[in-house]
Design a protein around this motif. Structure first.
Motif, PDB file in Angstrom:
ATOM      1  N   TYR A   1     -28.477  34.209 -15.325  1.00  0.00           N
ATOM      2  CA  TYR A   1     -29.846  33.930 -15.766  1.00  0.00           C
ATOM      3  C   TYR A   1     -29.858  33.551 -17.233  1.00  0.00           C
ATOM      4  N   VAL A   2     -30.591  32.483 -17.547  1.00  0.00           N
ATOM      5  CA  VAL A   2     -30.758  32.027 -18.927  1.00  0.00           C
ATOM      6  C   VAL A   2     -32.149  32.441 -19.387  1.00  0.00           C
ATOM      7  N   ASN A   3     -32.228  33.185 -20.477  1.00  0.00           N
ATOM      8  CA  ASN A   3     -33.553  33.650 -20.907  1.00  0.00           C
ATOM      9  C   ASN A   3     -34.373  32.480 -21.463  1.00  0.00           C
ATOM     10  N   PRO A   4     -35.694  32.629 -21.520  1.00  0.00           N
ATOM     11  CA  PRO A   4     -36.566  31.492 -21.887  1.00  0.00           C
ATOM     12  C   PRO A   4     -36.270  30.855 -23.235  1.00  0.00           C
ATOM     13  N   SER A   5     -35.894  31.640 -24.246  1.00  0.00           N
ATOM     14  CA  SER A   5     -35.613  31.035 -25.552  1.00  0.00           C
ATOM     15  C   SER A   5     -34.367  30.156 -25.485  1.00  0.00           C
ATOM     16  N   GLU A   6     -33.350  30.604 -24.743  1.00  0.00           N
ATOM     17  CA  GLU A   6     -32.154  29.778 -24.549  1.00  0.00           C
ATOM     18  C   GLU A   6     -32.471  28.563 -23.687  1.00  0.00           C
ATOM     19  N   LEU A   7     -33.354  28.759 -22.718  1.00  0.00           N
ATOM     20  CA  LEU A   7     -33.779  27.647 -21.858  1.00  0.00           C
ATOM     21  C   LEU A   7     -34.434  26.548 -22.685  1.00  0.00           C
ATOM     22  N   ALA A   8     -35.309  26.918 -23.603  1.00  0.00           N
ATOM     23  CA  ALA A   8     -35.988  25.922 -24.435  1.00  0.00           C
ATOM     24  C   ALA A   8     -34.981  25.114 -25.241  1.00  0.00           C
ATOM     25  N   LYS A   9     -33.961  25.781 -25.762  1.00  0.00           N
ATOM     26  CA  LYS A   9     -32.929  25.060 -26.517  1.00  0.00           C
ATOM     27  C   LYS A   9     -32.152  24.115 -25.608  1.00  0.00           C
ATOM     28  N   LYS A  10     -31.847  24.554 -24.392  1.00  0.00           N
ATOM     29  CA  LYS A  10     -31.142  23.695 -23.441  1.00  0.00           C
ATOM     30  C   LYS A  10     -31.967  22.455 -23.112  1.00  0.00           C
ATOM     31  N   MET A  11     -33.275  22.622 -22.991  1.00  0.00           N
ATOM     32  CA  MET A  11     -34.146  21.491 -22.709  1.00  0.00           C
ATOM     33  C   MET A  11     -34.109  20.471 -23.846  1.00  0.00           C
ATOM     34  N   ILE A  12     -34.172  20.949 -25.079  1.00  0.00           N
ATOM     35  CA  ILE A  12     -34.151  20.043 -26.233  1.00  0.00           C
ATOM     36  C   ILE A  12     -32.790  19.356 -26.328  1.00  0.00           C
ATOM     37  N   ASP A  13     -31.722  20.110 -26.126  1.00  0.00           N
ATOM     38  CA  ASP A  13     -30.371  19.531 -26.169  1.00  0.00           C
ATOM     39  C   ASP A  13     -30.211  18.446 -25.103  1.00  0.00           C
ATOM     40  N   ALA A  14     -30.745  18.715 -23.907  1.00  0.00           N
ATOM     41  CA  ALA A  14     -30.648  17.733 -22.819  1.00  0.00           C
ATOM     42  C   ALA A  14     -31.407  16.461 -23.168  1.00  0.00           C
ATOM     43  N   GLY A  15     -32.588  16.622 -23.752  1.00  0.00           N
ATOM     44  CA  GLY A  15     -33.365  15.455 -24.156  1.00  0.00           C
ATOM     45  C   GLY A  15     -32.648  14.635 -25.216  1.00  0.00           C
ATOM     46  N   GLU A  16     -32.040  15.313 -26.183  1.00  0.00           N
ATOM     47  CA  GLU A  16     -31.303  14.622 -27.237  1.00  0.00           C
ATOM     48  C   GLU A  16     -30.121  13.850 -26.656  1.00  0.00           C
ATOM     49  N   ALA A  17     -29.388  14.471 -25.738  1.00  0.00           N
ATOM     50  CA  ALA A  17     -28.223  13.811 -25.140  1.00  0.00           C
ATOM     51  C   ALA A  17     -28.627  12.548 -24.397  1.00  0.00           C
ATOM     52  N   LYS A  18     -29.781  12.570 -23.751  1.00  0.00           N
ATOM     53  CA  LYS A  18     -30.231  11.400 -22.985  1.00  0.00           C
ATOM     54  C   LYS A  18     -30.638  10.259 -23.919  1.00  0.00           C
ATOM     55  N   VAL A  19     -31.185  10.582 -25.073  1.00  0.00           N
ATOM     56  CA  VAL A  19     -31.551   9.531 -26.032  1.00  0.00           C
ATOM     57  C   VAL A  19     -30.328   8.735 -26.463  1.00  0.00           C
ATOM     58  N   PHE A  20     -29.200   9.422 -26.668  1.00  0.00           N
ATOM     59  CA  PHE A  20     -28.000   8.762 -27.204  1.00  0.00           C
ATOM     60  C   PHE A  20     -27.013   8.345 -26.117  1.00  0.00           C
ATOM     61  N   MET A  21     -27.372   8.507 -24.855  1.00  0.00           N
ATOM     62  CA  MET A  21     -26.496   8.087 -23.770  1.00  0.00           C
ATOM     63  C   MET A  21     -26.369   6.562 -23.772  1.00  0.00           C
ATOM     64  N   SER A  22     -25.200   6.059 -23.396  1.00  0.00           N
ATOM     65  CA  SER A  22     -24.978   4.615 -23.370  1.00  0.00           C
ATOM     66  C   SER A  22     -25.877   3.944 -22.337  1.00  0.00           C
ATOM     67  N   THR A  23     -26.129   2.673 -22.555  1.00  0.00           N
ATOM     68  CA  THR A  23     -26.948   1.904 -21.616  1.00  0.00           C
ATOM     69  C   THR A  23     -26.328   1.911 -20.230  1.00  0.00           C
ATOM     70  N   ARG A  24     -25.021   1.713 -20.156  1.00  0.00           N
ATOM     71  CA  ARG A  24     -24.331   1.688 -18.861  1.00  0.00           C
ATOM     72  C   ARG A  24     -24.527   2.984 -18.092  1.00  0.00           C
ATOM     73  N   ASP A  25     -24.255   4.112 -18.768  1.00  0.00           N
ATOM     74  CA  ASP A  25     -24.355   5.398 -18.075  1.00  0.00           C
ATOM     75  C   ASP A  25     -25.799   5.721 -17.694  1.00  0.00           C
ATOM     76  N   THR A  26     -26.736   5.369 -18.566  1.00  0.00           N
ATOM     77  CA  THR A  26     -28.141   5.620 -18.258  1.00  0.00           C
ATOM     78  C   THR A  26     -28.563   4.859 -17.002  1.00  0.00           C
ATOM     79  N   LEU A  27     -28.182   3.597 -16.910  1.00  0.00           N
ATOM     80  CA  LEU A  27     -28.561   2.790 -15.749  1.00  0.00           C
ATOM     81  C   LEU A  27     -27.882   3.268 -14.471  1.00  0.00           C
ATOM     82  N   ILE A  28     -26.596   3.594 -14.548  1.00  0.00           N
ATOM     83  CA  ILE A  28     -25.887   4.063 -13.354  1.00  0.00           C
ATOM     84  C   ILE A  28     -26.514   5.357 -12.842  1.00  0.00           C
ATOM     85  N   ARG A  29     -26.749   6.291 -13.727  1.00  0.00           N
ATOM     86  CA  ARG A  29     -27.295   7.587 -13.320  1.00  0.00           C
ATOM     87  C   ARG A  29     -28.714   7.437 -12.774  1.00  0.00           C
TER      88      ARG A  29
END
Length: 291
Positions: free
Chosen positions: A3-31
């Motif tokens: 189980y991930v507590n809510p404060s850690e969850l919020a950080k994971k959400m922000i980290d995931a959003g940041e990673a998607k912004v900088f993902m390559s065009t190729r990988d973004t389109l394939i996924r």
């Protein structure tokens, strides 16, 4: 612990959003392409089950299998990036700009649409024996879905448009809750359980999901649905996309961010009442000693 507590969850959400912004065009389109294709297959499966059993709840119970698969494989839906990616901008992560957020949304939209359209063509071929016969019962049902959820809204004018928008909001409230619920657990079973319920709710309630509709409506047009491409975009896809954005970002992303990533200062505790000091007895109260 799984189980991930809510404060850690919020950080994971922000980290995931940041990673998607900088993902390559190729990988973004394939996924995005694979996410749209897998979800479309799940939608075709759910409609088939519903038609064959006559029980919509059975189709709704089984539809989340596609959502779980695409999430576990790391593919991206527009509904999910609507919720996660803006958090990196709001949190002022280095290098994250509005144009990066919009770029991600645009690429994911294109990829999802391409994947859904691919499956729509494939399933239309199956339902009609390569367009050589009338659509099967499932194909006809998909055509009717396209009519009822385009011209069906148009028949009600502004009230229909508002209803469509609200269904889009409620849809991504549930779907993004499923995305976030999967991040609460670190094992596969926990992730699947977290996703299954909210996605079941959205599908059974008939809420509007922009990517599912990318499959249903082009497929419906190929299978004889009595509506146009303009009907599809004006009276479904565009309002649904806007509703999905509002629902996911407002009711999931921002609420969790506001209360768990940017938690307000706690209220000051009231001071404990002072305990009165015990006074020493005065001389008059002390009995006289016997001489």
């Amino acid at each position: 612990m799984s189980y991930v507590n809510p404060s850690e969850l919020a950080k994971k959400m922000i980290d995931a959003g940041e990673a998607k912004v900088f993902m390559s065009t190729r990988d973004t389109l394939i996924r995005a392409y694979m996410a749209g294709a897998i979800l479309s297959l799940a939608a075709a499966f759910a409609v088939t089950v519903t038609v064959q059993t006559g029980q919509p709840v059975v189709g709704a119970l089984l539809f989340p299998v596609g959502f779980c698969l695409l999430y576990l494989l790391g593919f991206d839906l527009l509904t999910g990036v609507f919720t996660l990616v803006p958090l990196a901008l709001i949190d002022k992560r280095p290098g994250v700009r509005l144009r990066g957020v919009l770029r991600n949304w645009g690429l994911v939209f294109v990829g999802n649409f391409a994947g859904a359209l691919t499956v729509a063509v494939m399933m239309a071929v199956i339902f009609t024996f390569a367009f050589s016969v009338e659509p099967s019962a499932v194909g006809k049902a998909i055509g009717k879905i396209g009519e009822s959820r385009t011209v069906g809204y148009a028949d009600h004018g502004a009230a229909g448009m508002l209803t469509l928008f609200i269904r889009g909001v409620l849809c991504n409230w549930m779907v993004s809750t499923g995305v976030v619920a999967a991040m609460i657990s670190t094992n596969v079973s926990g992730k699947v359980i977290g996703m299954w319920g909210p996605v079941l709710v959205f599908f059974y309630m008939g809420f509007e999901h922009s990517i599912v509709n990318m499959y249903l409506f082009p497929s419906g047009l190929m299978l004889g649905g009595n509506f146009s491409i303009a009907d599809y975009f004006i009276w479904n896809e565009i309002p649904t996309v806007v509703g999905n954005l509002v629902g996911g970002l407002t009711f999931v992303g921002l609420t969790l961010y506001a209360t768990h990533a940017r938690t307000a200062a706690p209220r000051r505790r009231p001071a404990a009442p002072a305990t009165p000091a015990t006074s020493a007895p005065v001389a008059e109260d002390v009995p006289a000693l016997v001489q």
